[in-house]
Design a protein around this motif. Structure first.
Motif, mmCIF file in Angstrom:
data_model
loop_
_atom_site.group_PDB
_atom_site.id
_atom_site.type_symbol
_atom_site.label_atom_id
_atom_site.label_comp_id
_atom_site.label_asym_id
_atom_site.label_seq_id
_atom_site.Cartn_x
_atom_site.Cartn_y
_atom_site.Cartn_z
ATOM 1 N N CYS A 144 -1.524 7.215 -15.412
ATOM 2 C CA CYS A 144 -2.931 7.341 -14.999
ATOM 3 C C CYS A 144 -3.338 8.792 -14.729
ATOM 4 C CB CYS A 144 -3.201 6.470 -13.782
ATOM 5 S SG CYS A 144 -2.927 4.737 -14.130
ATOM 6 N N TRP A 189 -11.141 -11.930 -2.766
ATOM 7 C CA TRP A 189 -9.916 -11.129 -2.537
ATOM 8 C C TRP A 189 -9.972 -9.846 -3.370
ATOM 9 C CZ3 TRP A 189 -5.932 -8.429 -4.505
ATOM 10 C CH2 TRP A 189 -4.857 -8.136 -3.659
ATOM 11 N N ARG A 198 -10.555 1.461 -2.178
ATOM 12 C CA ARG A 198 -9.989 1.759 -0.846
ATOM 13 C C ARG A 198 -9.154 3.042 -0.863
ATOM 14 N NH1 ARG A 198 -6.772 -3.078 -0.219
ATOM 15 N NH2 ARG A 198 -5.773 -2.044 1.524
ATOM 16 N N VAL A 225 2.573 2.493 -3.904
ATOM 17 C CA VAL A 225 1.693 3.303 -4.759
ATOM 18 C C VAL A 225 0.439 3.691 -3.975
ATOM 19 C CG1 VAL A 225 0.279 3.310 -6.856
ATOM 20 C CG2 VAL A 225 2.584 2.363 -6.928
ATOM 21 N N GLY A 281 2.693 -2.209 -5.135
ATOM 22 C CA GLY A 281 1.318 -1.834 -4.775
ATOM 23 C C GLY A 281 1.223 -1.041 -3.482
ATOM 24 N N LYS A 282 1.943 -1.506 -2.456
ATOM 25 C CA LYS A 282 1.834 -0.842 -1.141
ATOM 26 C C LYS A 282 2.331 0.601 -1.206
ATOM 27 C CE LYS A 282 2.035 -4.496 2.330
ATOM 28 N NZ LYS A 282 0.630 -4.773 2.116
ATOM 29 N N ARG A 285 -10.376 -6.141 -1.616
ATOM 30 C CA ARG A 285 -9.161 -5.313 -1.581
ATOM 31 C C ARG A 285 -9.179 -4.146 -2.562
ATOM 32 N NH1 ARG A 285 -4.703 -7.580 1.671
ATOM 33 N NH2 ARG A 285 -5.659 -9.481 2.473
ATOM 34 N N THR A 320 -6.056 -16.500 -7.515
ATOM 35 C CA THR A 320 -6.830 -15.389 -6.967
ATOM 36 C C THR A 320 -8.301 -15.788 -6.911
ATOM 37 O OG1 THR A 320 -7.158 -12.993 -7.119
ATOM 38 C CG2 THR A 320 -7.297 -14.196 -9.184
ATOM 39 N N HIS A 326 -9.317 9.321 -9.976
ATOM 40 C CA HIS A 326 -8.857 8.206 -10.810
ATOM 41 C C HIS A 326 -9.282 6.898 -10.136
ATOM 42 C CE1 HIS A 326 -6.420 5.402 -12.888
ATOM 43 N NE2 HIS A 326 -5.515 5.286 -11.933
ATOM 44 N N MET A 380 4.755 -3.108 -10.551
ATOM 45 C CA MET A 380 4.196 -2.170 -9.572
ATOM 46 C C MET A 380 4.516 -2.588 -8.146
ATOM 47 S SD MET A 380 0.198 -1.208 -9.003
ATOM 48 C CE MET A 380 -0.139 -2.757 -8.177
ATOM 49 N N VAL A 386 -5.081 -8.335 -11.905
ATOM 50 C CA VAL A 386 -6.472 -8.245 -11.446
ATOM 51 C C VAL A 386 -6.976 -6.788 -11.412
ATOM 52 C CG1 VAL A 386 -6.184 -10.313 -10.032
ATOM 53 C CG2 VAL A 386 -5.886 -8.071 -8.966
ATOM 54 N N ALA A 426 -8.589 3.672 -9.281
ATOM 55 C CA ALA A 426 -7.522 2.659 -9.195
ATOM 56 C C ALA A 426 -7.864 1.609 -8.153
ATOM 57 C CB ALA A 426 -6.196 3.324 -8.849
ATOM 58 N N ASN A 427 -8.498 2.056 -7.067
ATOM 59 C CA ASN A 427 -8.866 1.156 -5.981
ATOM 60 C C ASN A 427 -9.909 1.888 -5.128
ATOM 61 O OD1 ASN A 427 -8.994 -0.321 -3.569
ATOM 62 N ND2 ASN A 427 -6.869 -0.993 -3.764
ATOM 63 N N ARG A 437 -0.324 -11.900 -10.312
ATOM 64 C CA ARG A 437 -1.619 -11.592 -9.673
ATOM 65 C C ARG A 437 -1.634 -10.230 -8.988
ATOM 66 N NH1 ARG A 437 -2.236 -15.422 -4.291
ATOM 67 N NH2 ARG A 437 -0.435 -14.630 -3.161
ATOM 68 N N ASN A 438 -0.439 -9.685 -8.713
ATOM 69 C CA ASN A 438 -0.392 -8.353 -8.081
ATOM 70 C C ASN A 438 -0.899 -7.255 -8.996
ATOM 71 O OD1 ASN A 438 0.875 -8.940 -5.488
ATOM 72 N ND2 ASN A 438 2.583 -9.631 -6.777
HETATM 73 N N1 COA Z 1 -5.354 -12.537 -5.237
HETATM 74 C C1 COA Z 1 -5.148 -13.160 -4.065
HETATM 75 N N2 COA Z 1 -4.147 -12.818 -3.220
HETATM 76 C C2 COA Z 1 -3.334 -11.815 -3.601
HETATM 77 C C3 COA Z 1 -3.495 -11.134 -4.830
HETATM 78 C C4 COA Z 1 -4.554 -11.552 -5.644
HETATM 79 N N3 COA Z 1 -4.788 -10.964 -6.834
HETATM 80 N N4 COA Z 1 -2.555 -10.178 -4.929
HETATM 81 C C5 COA Z 1 -1.822 -10.248 -3.810
HETATM 82 N N5 COA Z 1 -2.290 -11.236 -3.005
HETATM 83 C C6 COA Z 1 -1.804 -11.649 -1.700
HETATM 84 C C7 COA Z 1 -0.372 -11.215 -1.458
HETATM 85 O O1 COA Z 1 0.526 -12.164 -2.020
HETATM 86 C C8 COA Z 1 -0.317 -11.225 0.046
HETATM 87 O O2 COA Z 1 -0.180 -12.537 0.510
HETATM 88 P P1 COA Z 1 0.799 -12.862 1.750
HETATM 89 O O3 COA Z 1 0.230 -12.085 2.890
HETATM 90 O O4 COA Z 1 0.677 -14.332 1.860
HETATM 91 O O5 COA Z 1 2.134 -12.369 1.319
HETATM 92 C C9 COA Z 1 -1.722 -10.747 0.445
HETATM 93 O O6 COA Z 1 -2.560 -10.989 -0.677
HETATM 94 C C10 COA Z 1 -1.794 -9.287 0.814
HETATM 95 O O7 COA Z 1 -1.146 -8.562 -0.191
HETATM 96 P P2 COA Z 1 -0.925 -7.035 -0.065
HETATM 97 O O8 COA Z 1 -0.037 -6.578 -1.184
HETATM 98 O O9 COA Z 1 -0.543 -6.705 1.354
HETATM 99 O O10 COA Z 1 -2.406 -6.495 -0.298
HETATM 100 P P3 COA Z 1 -2.924 -5.039 -0.183
HETATM 101 O O11 COA Z 1 -4.033 -4.995 0.795
HETATM 102 O O12 COA Z 1 -1.806 -4.042 -0.052
HETATM 103 O O13 COA Z 1 -3.568 -4.811 -1.625
HETATM 104 C C11 COA Z 1 -3.179 -3.818 -3.763
HETATM 105 C C12 COA Z 1 -2.761 -4.898 -2.784
HETATM 106 C C13 COA Z 1 -2.306 -3.932 -5.002
HETATM 107 C C14 COA Z 1 -4.637 -4.030 -4.140
HETATM 108 C C15 COA Z 1 -3.017 -2.429 -3.082
HETATM 109 O O14 COA Z 1 -1.735 -2.324 -2.535
HETATM 110 C C16 COA Z 1 -3.209 -1.288 -4.062
HETATM 111 O O15 COA Z 1 -4.290 -1.077 -4.544
HETATM 112 N N6 COA Z 1 -2.175 -0.506 -4.315
HETATM 113 C C17 COA Z 1 -2.291 0.605 -5.278
HETATM 114 C C18 COA Z 1 -2.245 0.050 -6.663
HETATM 115 C C19 COA Z 1 -2.677 1.041 -7.698
HETATM 116 O O16 COA Z 1 -3.627 1.727 -7.512
HETATM 117 N N7 COA Z 1 -1.962 1.074 -8.825
HETATM 118 C C20 COA Z 1 -2.271 1.916 -9.922
HETATM 119 C C21 COA Z 1 -2.021 3.327 -9.587
HETATM 120 S S1 COA Z 1 -2.373 4.349 -10.943
#
Ligand code: COA
Length: 325
Positions: free
Chosen positions: A112, A33, A255, A218, A215-216, A37, A29, A250, A213, A155, A252-253, A151-152
């Motif tokens: 959360c 990124w 975005r 959630v 992520g998408k 994100r 990571t 909350h 999780m 971070v 969380a992100n 890494r999902n």
């Molecule tokens: N660093 C670098 N690349 C990463 C990464 C990281 N930490 N985590 C994922 N990626 C990669 C993925 O593998 C994917 O690669 P690919 O296209 O080659 O498959 C790419 O980045 C895009 O991943 P994606 O899952 O589509 O990213 P996203 O824009 O949906 O963002 C989250 C991911 C997790 C940040 C987002 O979905 C999110 O915030 N979801 C809600 C999570 C949350 O709030 N949880 C707690 C709730 S209480």
């Protein structure tokens, strides 16, 4: 029924700061990124402090801020999904840590959304007259349930706690709270517990006690449910979106907050953000941010605030508060 006011706020986070770049030592990571994100730049990670240590730190500050003594507290509720022990509850550990021996103490598990649920319990206890002074805490040490090779998730999360003191009052404070749950979403965000293992049960594969999780999904869930709970909350309380000074979601992100603001046609400037400094501290995010807003002088008497949370369960909730501290 009594009015219920927030009389004091507090927070406590571990000293250790872990910046995004440091995480590339564990997983593939980078800062670019993570920042783009999620909005996260750094998070606090425990160097040994457990959830009760963070909760006690936050509680002490809230008690001092409310200008009360610990023996005036008759209820302690801790929202956490990362307790020190299955038993005793983290709330009992807090009781001992702050010497509040007149309190009834228990924990709440709503991931959360935990702080909003705990606030609602405190609100109902004080409103009904069963409690006079309640200490409500959101605290999580997420670093102990994170898979540091994933890494999902690794971070996104940090460790921290926030607290409020609620008190019976003549002036308005908490106006209304809306909560909801949907157990059908149990697989979108979860952390396994201990397997059933006894002389009468065949041993199953040991489940790793890490957070998992989708992520998408959630993201989709949170940007749908938060506008719904806020709309329901305001409808029940006869205020409109324009009456609200700040929305404290909350953290969380970034975005997610931007998507909610856009969906509801609200200026993003009204959404308080500190996610860049702490990441997602689960039940800690809302009270930590509230304490920051309070200490930073952002909140004036009679300001209306909406607090809103979402998380594993699935769970969600929102609270309408008039600031009269
Ligand atoms: N660093 C670098 N690349 C990463 C990464 C990281 N930490 N985590 C994922 N990626 C990669 C993925 O593998 C994917 O690669 P690919 O296209 O080659 O498959 C790419 O980045 C895009 O991943 P994606 O899952 O589509 O990213 P996203 O824009 O949906 O963002 C989250 C991911 C997790 C940040 C987002 O979905 C999110 O915030 N979801 C809600 C999570 C949350 O709030 N949880 C707690 C709730 S209480």
């Amino acid at each position: 029924m009594y009015e219920v006011q927030i009389m004091g706020t507090g927070s406590f986070v571990p000293e250790q700061i872990i910046k995004n770049d440091c995480l590339s030592n564990f997983v593939d990571t980078n800062d670019e990124w993570i920042s783009s994100r999620t909005g996260i730049k750094e998070r606090r990670i425990s160097s040994g402090e457990n959830t009760s240590d963070l909760a006690i730190g936050a509680a002490k500050e809230a008690i001092e801020d409310a200008n009360i003594t610990a023996d005036e507290i008759d209820l302690i509720v801790v929202a956490t999904t990362t307790p020190d022990f299955f038993m005793p509850s983290t709330a009992c550990l807090v009781q001992k840590g702050i010497e509040a021996y007149n309190a009834t103490c228990f924990d709440i598990s709503a991931a959360c959304t935990g702080f909003i649920y705990a606030l609602n319990v405190g609100f109902q206890f004080v409103r009904s007259g069963q409690s006079k002074t309640a200490l409500i805490i959101g605290a999580d040490t997420n670093s102990k349930i994170i898979d540091w090779s994933d890494r999902n998730t690794c971070v996104l999360f940090g460790d921290g706690a926030g607290a409020v003191v609620l008190r019976r009052s003549d002036e308005k404070g908490i106006i209304h709270i809306d909560t909801g749950s949907d157990g059908r979403g149990d697989e979108l965000l979860f952390c396994p517990g201990v397997n059933v293992k006894n002389p009468f049960v065949e041993e199953l594969d040991e489940k790793k006690q890490f957070m998992h999780m989708n992520g998408k999904e959630v993201f989709r869930f949170s940007t749908t449910v938060v506008p719904q709970t806020i709309e329901k909350l305001l409808k029940k309380s006869s205020y409109s979106i324009d009456d609200i000074k700040y929305f404290l979601l909350h953290q969380a992100n970034a975005r997610i907050m931007e998507a909610v603001a856009k969906k509801m046609n609200i200026d993003t400037k009204k959404f308080y953000k500190n996610i860049h400094n702490y990441g997602n501290t689960s039940a800690g995010t809302i009270p930590i941010a509230l304490n920051e807003m309070d200490k930073g002088g952002l909140l004036k008497k009679k300001d209306l605030l909406v607090l809103a949370g979402f998380g594993g369960g699935l769970t969600w909730g929102s609270a309408l508060v008039q600031w009269n501290k």
